[in-house]
Scaffold this active site. Sequence first.
Site, mmCIF file in Angstrom:
data_model
loop_
_atom_site.group_PDB
_atom_site.id
_atom_site.type_symbol
_atom_site.label_atom_id
_atom_site.label_comp_id
_atom_site.label_asym_id
_atom_site.label_seq_id
_atom_site.Cartn_x
_atom_site.Cartn_y
_atom_site.Cartn_z
ATOM 1 N N ASP A 1 -6.288 7.639 59.307
ATOM 2 C CA ASP A 1 -6.686 8.890 58.831
ATOM 3 C C ASP A 1 -7.929 9.153 58.616
ATOM 4 O O ASP A 1 -8.459 8.545 57.484
ATOM 5 C CB ASP A 1 -5.721 9.301 57.886
ATOM 6 C CG ASP A 1 -5.865 10.753 57.446
ATOM 7 O OD1 ASP A 1 -6.590 11.269 57.755
ATOM 8 O OD2 ASP A 1 -4.976 11.311 56.678
ATOM 9 N N SER B 1 -1.817 16.650 52.409
ATOM 10 C CA SER B 1 -3.160 16.737 52.289
ATOM 11 C C SER B 1 -3.760 17.340 50.857
ATOM 12 O O SER B 1 -3.493 16.941 49.949
ATOM 13 C CB SER B 1 -3.899 17.462 53.599
ATOM 14 O OG SER B 1 -5.185 17.283 53.674
ATOM 15 N N HIS C 1 -3.903 11.534 60.230
ATOM 16 C CA HIS C 1 -3.677 12.522 59.252
ATOM 17 C C HIS C 1 -2.217 13.441 59.495
ATOM 18 O O HIS C 1 -1.680 13.706 58.618
ATOM 19 C CB HIS C 1 -4.788 13.511 59.076
ATOM 20 C CG HIS C 1 -4.804 14.306 58.149
ATOM 21 N ND1 HIS C 1 -4.777 13.808 56.827
ATOM 22 C CD2 HIS C 1 -4.694 15.628 58.060
ATOM 23 C CE1 HIS C 1 -4.774 15.044 56.004
ATOM 24 N NE2 HIS C 1 -4.686 15.897 56.488
#
Length: 701
Positions: A638, A552, A673
């Site tokens: 995501d 991320s 995610h």
Amino acid sequence: MEVMADSTQTLSGPPQAAKKPHSFTHHGLAVEDDYAWLRDAGYPEVTDKAVLEHLEAENRWFESRMADRHGKIDALFKEMRARIKEADKSVPQKDGDWLYWIEFEEGAEYKKWWRRPVGATDDGSADELILDEVALAEGKEYFNLGAISTSNDGKLLAYSVDDNGSERFTVHVKVLATGELLADEIPGTLSGLVWVAGDKGLVYSLANEQWRTDNARLHWLGQPLKNDVELYHEDDEGFRVGSSLSSNEKWLLIGTSDHETSECRMVLASDPLGEQILVKPRQKGVEYDVDERDGVLYIHTNDTHENFRFATAPLDNPGEWTTLIEGTDAFYLTGADLFRDFYVTEGRKLVGHGAGLDQIEVRYYDDPARVEPITFPEASYSAGLSNNPEWHMDVLRLTYESMVSPSSVIDYDVAARTMEVLKVQEIPSGYDASLYATERLEIAARDGTPIPVSIVYRRDRTGAGPLHLYGYGAYGISIDPGFSTTRLSLVDRGFAYAIAHIRGGDDLGRAWYKAGKLEKRNNTFNDFVDVARGLIARGFTEAGRISISGGSAGGELMGAVVNSDPELFGAVVAHVPFVDVLSTMLDDTLPLTPGEWPEWGNPIEDKAAFELIRSYSPYDQVKAQAYPPLMVTAGLNDPRVTYWEPAKWVAKLRELKTDDNELILKTNMGAGHGGKSGRFESLKETAEEFAFILWQLGVTE
């Protein structure tokens, strides 16, 4: 041979995404983006044939390049799995009339939630299965339990489920005595679940079309959803709303915040439609949270010091705050938990021996000078309060671990000031902590700032061997020096494993966070590179023998450092990397963007922010140079880092990089995610990551 994304695919070479000229202009500055087409115009629905074909082509290329690694992946997976106690259960904890715990059965991907009455024998005869994740996940490619909440009378269970990784959860309510599901089904939530009004009402938040929680809503059991009441609506698109109960469960607390400002309202949980009390109107840059005991509010806030103070206020004058614990440069007060007879503060020392390590202190309402620290034996560790659900607690449940000590569950007797270890994480395949050493180092960044580094390695490791370096460095999130069973698969093969506590996290207080955000963002990337160089200088490793990983915002870190210093790294794994920073921050229709501007800057309104973000945005800074081997992951569903960010980045890298090093992209077509769900399915992805690292660094054992 170049293979176009929309043609019949072969595996004689990696897929080359079609270049389709596209540009946009802000502040008189033009940006070229030839791979913008990889964003499906119908997102969040992804149906564009060319996009899907390209992602599938990348997945086939990933599989073809990793095919010869399957033996290593299987071996890594087996050894990682062998370190997990498959049939395992948590230590039961009392909450009201019941003891609650969770269990994993042998081979199960998901948990089962259990309880039994307080005082009942533990022979299993009184055990009650209240939620079976295994059954709920059956037949699903993805499963994630969001919130779970038992009603105060213990008769009902509310829980929420996401079965595609989109993080839009559906709430269900179950009658525990019969297993019956009530008709009260609430789709599209993104929040906790709070019981109010004598268990007749449930407070939750819906995710709007932009996946933002701008509301707190009250659902009356048995009533249609159209009758739900909006208790609060947030008009600022950058703020998110959440609800909880005060520690004594008397008050419903409705909070709204972005990354730097917060505001809280209180209303009696017994009367959620009653008059709300605004504790203090929001003030830009001021964060606070609140709790209540005997008509006194307790406020944790950064209004007078960036490292937070603890204050009190009378309920009838909630904005008049009197300091109870001063904020200081020497201590970062991360939070406080109220109990009936005492309260507990948590934080981190910022100076001297043990700087950056967790601190827990018991304090007393009637004697502010009385402070009882809870101490731990190791020089580097991670510790904190665990599940302590009741208002009247005599014994606190804690967790403790270090990079060499497996996780422990501890009961701390507040009056006696003694600890009892209830459970230590078991490693069935065996683990001898004496074989490993851990250190807390400081390595100077290029501006002279000492950067803490936590490192673990086998004591029999000699010379400059392979090293894995992990970092995150954003949002004020600290990376604690905890224990990992999967990490052993690298360490036992001669790796040192290091965590760089770089600026952008709050490992050393709020100033540490601020020194890695907005106009100081480049400190984060520089710190990581300088830690790598410092570890080389100290003889732990050599240039090119360092593997690195991050996800991320940590994936943004990976993208930035391979642009700036590619020669340092021998293998790079970027999970769901936030690499198209400029385009994302320019698009206020995306779920997170408005709330992210306090973190990165608003390039729509601010030319300086535009230029700064463009200067480090990994996608925008890809250039014709040699890059280290890269493994990149993405999730089609995501909502945090959209799939096209890693897809565009990989496409541009394929176009411009001048080397023949591996570049592979794997998109989870049914996940979001966090990648695949389930404790073993997710472990397979870690085995893939480690197999890639070992392959690229030439580690064959």
